[in-house]
Design a protein around this motif. Structure first.
Motif, PDB file in Angstrom:
ATOM      1  N   ASP A   1      -1.192 -40.435  -8.701  1.00 32.99           N
ATOM      2  CA  ASP A   1      -0.012 -40.612  -9.165  1.00 32.99           C
ATOM      3  C   ASP A   1       0.699 -41.005  -8.849  1.00 32.99           C
ATOM      4  O   ASP A   1       0.070 -42.091  -7.945  1.00 32.99           O
ATOM      5  CB  ASP A   1       0.598 -39.211  -8.423  1.00 32.99           C
ATOM      6  N   VAL A   2       1.415 -41.879  -9.513  1.00 30.18           N
ATOM      7  CA  VAL A   2       2.674 -43.361  -9.069  1.00 30.18           C
ATOM      8  C   VAL A   2       4.083 -42.811  -8.729  1.00 30.18           C
ATOM      9  O   VAL A   2       4.608 -41.782  -9.087  1.00 30.18           O
ATOM     10  CB  VAL A   2       2.571 -44.182 -10.253  1.00 30.18           C
ATOM     11  N   VAL A   3       4.180 -43.174  -7.054  1.00 30.91           N
ATOM     12  CA  VAL A   3       5.609 -42.274  -6.670  1.00 30.91           C
ATOM     13  C   VAL A   3       6.050 -42.818  -6.149  1.00 30.91           C
ATOM     14  O   VAL A   3       5.870 -44.445  -5.626  1.00 30.91           O
ATOM     15  CB  VAL A   3       5.000 -41.269  -5.897  1.00 30.91           C
ATOM     16  N   GLU A   4       7.648 -43.403  -5.721  1.00 31.82           N
ATOM     17  CA  GLU A   4       7.792 -44.103  -5.048  1.00 31.82           C
ATOM     18  C   GLU A   4       7.928 -43.718  -3.317  1.00 31.82           C
ATOM     19  O   GLU A   4       8.660 -42.154  -3.509  1.00 31.82           O
ATOM     20  CB  GLU A   4       9.509 -43.884  -5.263  1.00 31.82           C
TER      21      GLU A   4
ATOM     22  N   THR B   1       6.979 -48.495  -5.338  1.00 32.18           N
ATOM     23  CA  THR B   1       6.300 -48.090  -5.728  1.00 32.18           C
ATOM     24  C   THR B   1       4.815 -48.011  -5.672  1.00 32.18           C
ATOM     25  O   THR B   1       4.080 -49.143  -4.871  1.00 32.18           O
ATOM     26  CB  THR B   1       6.175 -48.913  -7.415  1.00 32.18           C
ATOM     27  N   ALA B   2       4.090 -46.666  -5.506  1.00 32.65           N
ATOM     28  CA  ALA B   2       3.086 -46.548  -4.342  1.00 32.65           C
ATOM     29  C   ALA B   2       2.352 -45.701  -5.336  1.00 32.65           C
ATOM     30  O   ALA B   2       2.213 -44.426  -6.103  1.00 32.65           O
ATOM     31  CB  ALA B   2       3.267 -45.879  -3.844  1.00 32.65           C
ATOM     32  N   LEU B   3       1.213 -45.806  -5.512  1.00 33.64           N
ATOM     33  CA  LEU B   3       0.029 -45.167  -6.519  1.00 33.64           C
ATOM     34  C   LEU B   3      -1.233 -44.682  -5.955  1.00 33.64           C
ATOM     35  O   LEU B   3      -1.458 -45.073  -4.184  1.00 33.64           O
ATOM     36  CB  LEU B   3      -1.166 -46.461  -7.056  1.00 33.64           C
ATOM     37  N   MET B   4      -0.662 -42.969  -5.512  1.00 33.69           N
ATOM     38  CA  MET B   4      -1.806 -42.045  -4.458  1.00 33.69           C
ATOM     39  C   MET B   4      -3.203 -41.935  -5.050  1.00 33.69           C
ATOM     40  O   MET B   4      -2.880 -40.972  -6.493  1.00 33.69           O
ATOM     41  CB  MET B   4      -0.309 -41.019  -4.589  1.00 33.69           C
TER      42      MET B   4
ATOM     43  N   VAL C   1      -1.024 -49.006  -3.130  1.00 29.12           N
ATOM     44  CA  VAL C   1      -2.270 -48.062  -3.189  1.00 29.12           C
ATOM     45  C   VAL C   1      -2.359 -47.331  -1.666  1.00 29.12           C
ATOM     46  O   VAL C   1      -2.626 -48.114  -0.809  1.00 29.12           O
ATOM     47  CB  VAL C   1      -3.122 -48.637  -3.143  1.00 29.12           C
ATOM     48  N   VAL C   2      -2.384 -46.351  -1.495  1.00 25.90           N
ATOM     49  CA  VAL C   2      -2.656 -45.220  -0.863  1.00 25.90           C
ATOM     50  C   VAL C   2      -3.185 -44.380  -0.641  1.00 25.90           C
ATOM     51  O   VAL C   2      -3.283 -43.712  -1.587  1.00 25.90           O
ATOM     52  CB  VAL C   2      -0.627 -44.097  -0.446  1.00 25.90           C
ATOM     53  N   VAL C   3      -4.170 -44.716   0.465  1.00 25.30           N
ATOM     54  CA  VAL C   3      -5.713 -43.862  -0.541  1.00 25.30           C
ATOM     55  C   VAL C   3      -5.533 -43.093   0.951  1.00 25.30           C
ATOM     56  O   VAL C   3      -5.550 -42.863   2.005  1.00 25.30           O
ATOM     57  CB  VAL C   3      -6.549 -45.677  -0.235  1.00 25.30           C
TER      58      VAL C   3
END
Length: 120
Positions: free
Chosen positions: A4-7, A12-15, A43-45
């Motif tokens: 998901d892309v969130v703020e 802007t972060a890709l989760m 990118v958040v993993v």
């Protein structure tokens, strides 16, 4: 794998999360490709979806990922408990401290900690 892309704190972060583990062989390319296709700044993993070899410095995976994220000026954030890896390796524990002081690879226990760190 789900993403998901969130703020988060104005970025802007890709989760990246899900039940499937990411492939160690293509990890950095996969994550950077997903980030670029979604115009994400970071990118958040979830730690749980990364292969165990990622957390073993001698495998070279974490170094490859950190270098590529630095080259592409992206931030990768690993969210979750990595204490078991730190308990097994003093070198990894030291690496956590060093990377969290930098700008391309961070390890945080949860999303609240990430938001606090981004707000600094």
């Amino acid at each position: 794998m789900m993403d998901d892309v969130v703020e988060i704190a104005g970025k802007t972060a890709l989760m990246v999360s899900g039940a499937e583990n990411l492939s160690a062989a293509t990890l950095s390319n996969d994550l950077i490709g997903m980030a670029w296709s979604d115009d994400a700044q970071m990118v958040v993993v979830e730690a749980s979806v990364l292969p165990d070899a990622f957390f073993e410095l001698r495998s070279g995976i974490i170094g490859d990922v950190a270098q590529k994220f630095a080259n592409y000026r992206l931030l990768m954030v690993v969210v979750g408990d990595v204490q078991r890896f730190a308990d097994r390796s003093t070198a990894f524990r030291d690496y956590l401290f060093e990377t969290n002081a930098g700008g391309n690879l961070w390890f945080v226990p949860d999303m609240d900690a990430l938001e606090r760190k981004l707000a600094l």
